[in-house]
Every structure is written in C-alpha cells, then in structure tokens.
Design a protein around this motif. Structure first.
Motif, PDB file in Angstrom:
ATOM      1  N   VAL A  39       0.840  -1.209   0.000  1.00 13.52           N
ATOM      2  CA  VAL A  39       0.000   0.000   0.000  1.00 13.52           C
ATOM      3  C   VAL A  39       0.871   1.254   0.000  1.00 13.52           C
ATOM      4  N   HIS A  40       1.887   1.241   0.842  1.00 15.55           N
ATOM      5  CA  HIS A  40       2.766   2.405   0.979  1.00 15.55           C
ATOM      6  C   HIS A  40       3.392   2.801  -0.365  1.00 15.55           C
ATOM      7  N   GLU A  41       3.954   1.797  -1.047  1.00 17.69           N
ATOM      8  CA  GLU A  41       4.737   2.091  -2.249  1.00 17.69           C
ATOM      9  C   GLU A  41       3.879   2.261  -3.495  1.00 17.69           C
ATOM     10  N   GLY A  62       0.092   4.799  -1.660  1.00 16.35           N
ATOM     11  CA  GLY A  62       0.442   6.026  -0.930  1.00 16.35           C
ATOM     12  C   GLY A  62       1.309   6.973  -1.752  1.00 16.35           C
ATOM     13  N   HIS A  63       2.499   6.521  -2.121  1.00 17.03           N
ATOM     14  CA  HIS A  63       3.407   7.427  -2.851  1.00 17.03           C
ATOM     15  C   HIS A  63       2.836   7.929  -4.177  1.00 17.03           C
ATOM     16  N   PRO A  64       2.235   7.082  -5.011  1.00 16.21           N
ATOM     17  CA  PRO A  64       1.721   7.623  -6.288  1.00 16.21           C
ATOM     18  C   PRO A  64       0.569   8.608  -6.118  1.00 16.21           C
ATOM     19  N   ARG A  96       2.407  14.510   2.372  1.00 13.31           N
ATOM     20  CA  ARG A  96       2.856  13.233   2.936  1.00 13.31           C
ATOM     21  C   ARG A  96       1.675  12.299   3.119  1.00 13.31           C
ATOM     22  N   MET A  97       2.002  11.026   3.336  1.00 10.87           N
ATOM     23  CA  MET A  97       0.944  10.095   3.722  1.00 10.87           C
ATOM     24  C   MET A  97       0.504  10.374   5.153  1.00 10.87           C
ATOM     25  N   THR A  98      -0.738  10.006   5.434  1.00  7.75           N
ATOM     26  CA  THR A  98      -1.293  10.093   6.785  1.00  7.75           C
ATOM     27  C   THR A  98      -1.433   8.648   7.280  1.00  7.75           C
ATOM     28  N   ASN A 108      10.119   5.494   8.958  1.00  3.29           N
ATOM     29  CA  ASN A 108      11.254   5.946   8.153  1.00  3.29           C
ATOM     30  C   ASN A 108      10.900   6.207   6.696  1.00  3.29           C
ATOM     31  N   CYS A 109       9.727   6.789   6.433  1.00  7.27           N
ATOM     32  CA  CYS A 109       9.409   7.123   5.041  1.00  7.27           C
ATOM     33  C   CYS A 109      10.186   8.381   4.664  1.00  7.27           C
ATOM     34  N   GLY A 110      10.998   8.268   3.629  1.00  9.78           N
ATOM     35  CA  GLY A 110      11.832   9.400   3.210  1.00  9.78           C
ATOM     36  C   GLY A 110      11.285  10.061   1.962  1.00  9.78           C
ATOM     37  N   LYS A 111      11.303  11.377   1.955  1.00  9.26           N
ATOM     38  CA  LYS A 111      10.824  12.125   0.794  1.00  9.26           C
ATOM     39  C   LYS A 111      11.352  13.553   0.894  1.00  9.26           C
TER      40      LYS A 111
HETATM   41 ZN    ZN Z   1       7.811   6.061   1.744  1.00 11.96          ZN
END
Ligand code: ZN
Length: 494
Positions: A254-256, A259-261, A371-373, A464-467
C-alpha cells in the motif's frame, strides 16, 4: 530560553507585521520540544543509544505566489527569521510560472494529543535496556547467528499560528519496536525473521505498547521457531499463482504503490528530481479504475493510535477521513492547500474541493510537503485468514518485506519477502523460503479477489518514510487487512 507564552505572542506580532507588509499568507510552527530516542541491541550488545532534543521555529511566507521559508532555534531572532522567509519568497516569486495560492479560510483553533498511557521518555534508560536485553535473551538459540532488538521513541510538542488567525497545539508521541533473528539456510543464504510493533488502531500509545505481548513483546518464541522452519524450507518455484498478503507485507504494498503515487506534489512533478513521479495524473481522479471493486482505500485521520494521526496538518487543516479509492475507482489524492489550488488551476476545473490535510514537515527547520497520513485499505467481507486460505486453490501467503524495488512512477514493483507458506487446495502446507513477487500496479490491484474482515485488520507503523529535498523522514500508519490477489508472478525465472 524565553518563556513559551512570550514566544507565542512574539510569533503573533511577527505574523501580523509580515502580513501587513504585503505577504499573502504567513504561518509559523514553534516546536517547544522535538525529542527522539533510539536504542539498538545487536547480539545483546548495545550498538546505538542516540537521543536528540531540538526546539525552534519554522516560518513560511507566501508572497506574490511563491513560498519563502526560514527557521531559527533562537526565539530572540524571530524578527530576522520572518524577514528572511519574506525575502526568500520575494526572490522566488520572480521565477514562479504558476503562482501558488492559499485559498482564504476561516481561522482554525484546536488541539490534539496522542492518547498516551506510559510516556517512554519517563521510563529510565536502565528499564528500557533491561526490557530489550530480556527480549534478546528470549531470541537466543544455537542455530541463530544474529539477533537485533530495537526501540525508537519520538515526541513532538508543536504550536502553530497563521495569518488567518488559526492557533493549534499538538502533542504527538510515537513508539516503534523491532526484533529480528538471522540464520543461514542449507545453501548458506542468510534467512531472517522479524517482527515490528504494531497498533490495533485504538488503545493508548507509549511504552505500554512495547510491553504488550500481543503488539510486540510476546512474539520472540514465534519468530525464532519460524526462522528455524525457514532455514529448512524449500524455495518457491517460478510461476503465476494467488498471493495472500499478511499486513506485515500488505502495508508496504500500500505504501509504495498507493500512498506514494497519490501524493499530489508528486503527481504535479515536484518530486521528479529525487523520489520520482507518478503514473497517476489529474485526469485520473474520479475516473481511473485502480483496482477491483473490493479495493477501498482511505486517508483515515480518525485512527486513534497511529503515527499517521496528528489532528491538524502543517497547513492548519483538521484531519479528515476520506476515500482515496472507492470500490476500485480513484477518487482523491493526498493533498495540501497550495497543491490543491495549483492542481485545480492547471486542470482548469475543480479536481479537488479541499485540502486532504496531508501537509507535514519532519522538523521545525523543514517546510511542509504532501505526505501520507494513515493510508489504509478498508476491511472487507471475505472473512478471516482461514476463510481466505480455504477459498484458495494454488497460492502463497507472504509476510514481511526483505527487499523492494519500485518503478520511479510507481507503475511496476518487485518485492522480496521473509517468509511464505504454500497454499494448495484450500490448505496451508509447507513453508517457503524468501522469494519474490512482482507486478504492474493497476493489473495487480485489479486482481484483488478477497479482502479480510476487521478481525484481520491492524495498523502497521512506519517510522522511516523518506521524501523531499532536503530529505524529510516521516512517521506513517497503514491499516491493512489480509488481502488476496490472483494470477501474480511469483518466484524468479531460472
Ligand atoms: Zn515512503
């Protein structure tokens, strides 16, 4: 340091001064406290014991359609800091092609506090080390080559004000825990099994989560015996089959690939030079068939106990619960106020009605970005994990990522997992060693054929989500049930 109340008053004065000088919008985030503590035991030895404590003020000024940002850790320098942010904005405004706007809004007043039972910063270092050492002792076994136990605590007290008269106070506290064991298999390849502290979504945050056997501390014996099975397991053969993702794996999926897109700044191209773009464009919103009808995904601010819950974002927008994907159709994105206005202007129509409350900054000295929530898959009607297994002819159950690579526009992905179980004719059979699955994002979600009920749904925590440039590390939650996809490429072609 100056009294916090005096700093808040001075911030209010500086905001109205900067606005009266011509700024369209001004805000300031005053971090009264930003503390973190990280403890890492490697084979029982203390490898890292890092603590940080920082305080300061970050100021954003919107001037002629451009942002300027400045920060200071010295409350005595507030006036200089506001002037610098305004000067940066005026310089940037000469280069702006699409002017940024913050559509005017009524003041927002409020506060939010993570519900905490035991503040980890009140627990002594000795008690924390005794706990992690005790956990490490439980992980010891002759066949195990490496052991890790890890804890990370983050506390932020943030005061927000803006030129619209908003005033918000937030007390955030998050705890992260991890244990891992590693051992070589018969081919000499290192296998690992790990467990991360998770949340049920409710209850209270804090040290009490670490010592809760269900959420974390009771899993040592399980991961040890599962590693033993892994070292003796067969590898998975290449081929197409169903994959059943446990939340330990499903949250990364889900994250990759959702979420990110769906970060709007990314969709608008702001992240191209670093994190990449998105296969989603503004035309996709409201139209794109992202997945099967079983796929509903929310940006769910209402989860009580999660690192992705924060009450109000760094634009001063109250958190909302809204759908990103509604029964398979993409209906919204992760948005902030200025990005919403820019997207609507670029599209020439109202693609987004309001901000989704996703503007977040990692520290006082960084400007907020989208950012994602809590980007979460809603529970479905396909029962428990056992029910889903019973309905599977040929499949594999997967848990915990080992490796991940994702196309820069998030259109393809390839994940390696720690452990898998073979499923044949409705029965869970042998354990399989770390192998992989891969797919095309949209084809993959269209093959979603079963979504577990709320008994299978937990909140996985990401610390640790980096952006962003410079990089911002952010804490996020993902509520995920057990999910099943069909006809997925698994294993590696020989
Ligand atoms: Zn991330």
């Amino acid at each position: 340091m100056a009294e916090a109340a005096d700093v808040k008053k001075e911030i209010a004065r500086q905001i109205s001064r900067t606005a009266s000088e011509g700024a369209e919008y001004v805000d300031a985030r005053f971090y009264l406290e930003d503390s973190s503590e990280t403890l890492l035991l490697y084979d029982g030895d203390l490898e890292a014991n890092d603590t940080t404590l920082q305080t300061g003020i970050g100021v954003r000024v919107l001037w002629n359609g451009a942002w300027g940002f400045a920060a200071t850790s010295d409350p005595g320098q507030l006036s200089v800091c506001f002037d610098r942010a305004a000067a940066n904005a005026r310089t940037a405004s000469k280069l702006v092609k699409v002017p940024l706007r913050m559509k005017k809004r009524d003041p927002v007043k409020g506060n939010y506090a993570t519900p905490v039972a035991v503040d980890p910063f009140d627990v002594t270092l000795k008690d924390k080390l005794d706990f992690l050492t005790g956990l490490d002792n439980q992980l010891k076994e002759d066949f195990i080559l490496r052991r890790m136990t890890y804890a990370n605590f983050i506390k932020k007290r943030i005061h927000f004000q803006n030129s619209e008269g908003s005033e918000i106070d937030k007390d955030l506290l998050h705890s992260f825990g991890m244990m891992m064991v590693m051992a070589p298999d018969a081919d000499g390849e290192m296998q690992r099994r790990s467990m991360h502290l998770y949340s049920t979504g409710d209850g209270t945050a804090g040290w009490n989560m670490m010592t809760n056997p269900e959420l974390f501390s009771g899993h040592a014996a399980r991961i040890k015996s599962e590693l033993k099975e892994l070292t003796e397991a067969q590898p998975l053969e290449y081929g197409r089959r169903s994959v059943i993702l446990l939340p330990g794996q499903g949250h990364l999926q889900v994250h990759e690939t959702i979420g990110h897109p769906l970060e709007l700044d990314r969709i608008l191209g702001y992240e191209l030079s670093y994190a990449g773009g998105s296969f989603v464009d503004l035309d996709s919103i409201g139209k794109l068939q992202y997945g099967s009808e079983k796929l509903s995904v929310s940006s769910y601010g209402g989860i009580a106990n999660s690192p992705g819950s924060f009450g109000f974002d760094d634009d001063g927008t109250p958190e909302r619960d809204y759908l990103l994907i509604d029964r398979g159709v993409l209906v919204n994105a992760l948005t902030s106020r200025a990005m919403v206005n820019e997207a609507n202007e670029k599209a020439g129509r109202e693609v987004f009605q309001q901000s989704g409350g996703a503007a977040r900054a990692t520290a006082f000295y960084r400007a907020p970005i989208d950012r994602m929530t809590n980007v979460s898959i809603l529970p479905g009607n396909d029962g428990t994990l056992d029910d889903i297994i019973a309905g599977t002819e040929d499949g594999v159950i997967m848990d915990n990522p080992v490796s991940w690579s994702i196309g820069s526009n998030r259109e393809h992905f390839h994940f390696g997992w720690e452990r898998a179980w073979d499923v044949k004719n409705g029965e869970k059979t042998r354990v399989l060693r770390n192998r992989t699955y891969q797919g095309h994002t949209l084809e993959f979600y269209k093959s979603l054929s079963a979504v577990g009920d709320s008994s299978t749904w937990i909140v996985e925590q990401v610390n640790n989500c980096g952006k962003g440039e410079p990089n911002q590390v952010m804490q996020i939650g993902h509520g995920v049930p057990v999910v099943k996809f069909d006809d997925v490429i698994t294993g590696e072609r020989k």
